[in-house]
Enzyme design. Sequence first.
Site, short mmCIF file in Angstrom:
data_model
loop_
_atom_site.label_atom_id
_atom_site.label_comp_id
_atom_site.label_asym_id
_atom_site.label_seq_id
_atom_site.Cartn_x
_atom_site.Cartn_y
_atom_site.Cartn_z
N ASP A 106 48.58 -30.72 73.96
CA ASP A 106 47.96 -31.44 72.84
C ASP A 106 48.29 -32.93 72.93
OD1 ASP A 106 47.20 -28.97 71.92
OD2 ASP A 106 48.88 -28.77 70.53
N1 URA Z 1 51.38 -25.04 72.49
C1 URA Z 1 50.88 -25.92 71.58
O1 URA Z 1 50.74 -25.59 70.42
N2 URA Z 1 50.58 -27.15 71.99
C2 URA Z 1 50.74 -27.59 73.25
O2 URA Z 1 50.45 -28.75 73.56
C3 URA Z 1 51.25 -26.68 74.18
C4 URA Z 1 51.56 -25.42 73.78
#
Ligand code: URA
Length: 227
Positions: A106
């Site tokens: 993310d």
């Molecule tokens: N899980 C998440 O919620 N976000 C990420 O960026 C990676 C794994």
Amino acid sequence: MQNSRKRIDAHLSSLGYCSRSEAKKFLKMFRVCINGVRVFETDKKALHSDITVNETQLDPENLTILMNKPSGVICSHDDAGILIYSLLPERWQNRNPKISTVGRLDGDTTGAILLTDDGVLNHRLTSPKSDVSKLYEVTLAQALRGDEAEIFASGTLMLNGETKPLLPAKMEILTETLVHLEICEGKYHQIKRMFGAVGNRVIALYRVRFGEYDVQNLAPGEYKILN
Ligand code: URA
């Protein structure tokens, strides 16, 4: 194909030095040599390993990179915002095949991420059958309630919208709001959804390690070539 004899303009354009149509000009502006002999003809064929540009070996034909992803950059080729690829040298951004992230983090997640132009490797590492372990350091909005490790390890946790339960995951408690969580899947927003499912909220997420690769020696935004 690795180290096959190809036209010089094909080598230069696939590695991002110039487009095919710019190759003639590029050969005038830069000292491109095959085995030390300067070339001006774009159709001359050569092995990758025999070519130099201004006395420097060409960039590798396959490029796999480990980066410490900083917060605020996006793992996408076409979303609005600051793309993770903008942290790479411009020449690498122009490679064909393109360099892509192995899976996604993310925008606000930091830490270890691989990028590669090797589509087969990328597919192998991201396919649902891949069991690459990923270790995350998770900072939580609220104190743990106590049953999270057991629930995550059970192999029965079903996230909203999924048809199968998550595989067992290993959680290690560091403080009441800080944990290490090791998973071997990569479902959309998986860690945030896992903690959502147990009534908590992730406020910071750092990927400590992807498979065997950690970014302890890389500052945010720094990367190193792996191949
Ligand atoms: N899980 C998440 O919620 N976000 C990420 O960026 C990676 C794994």
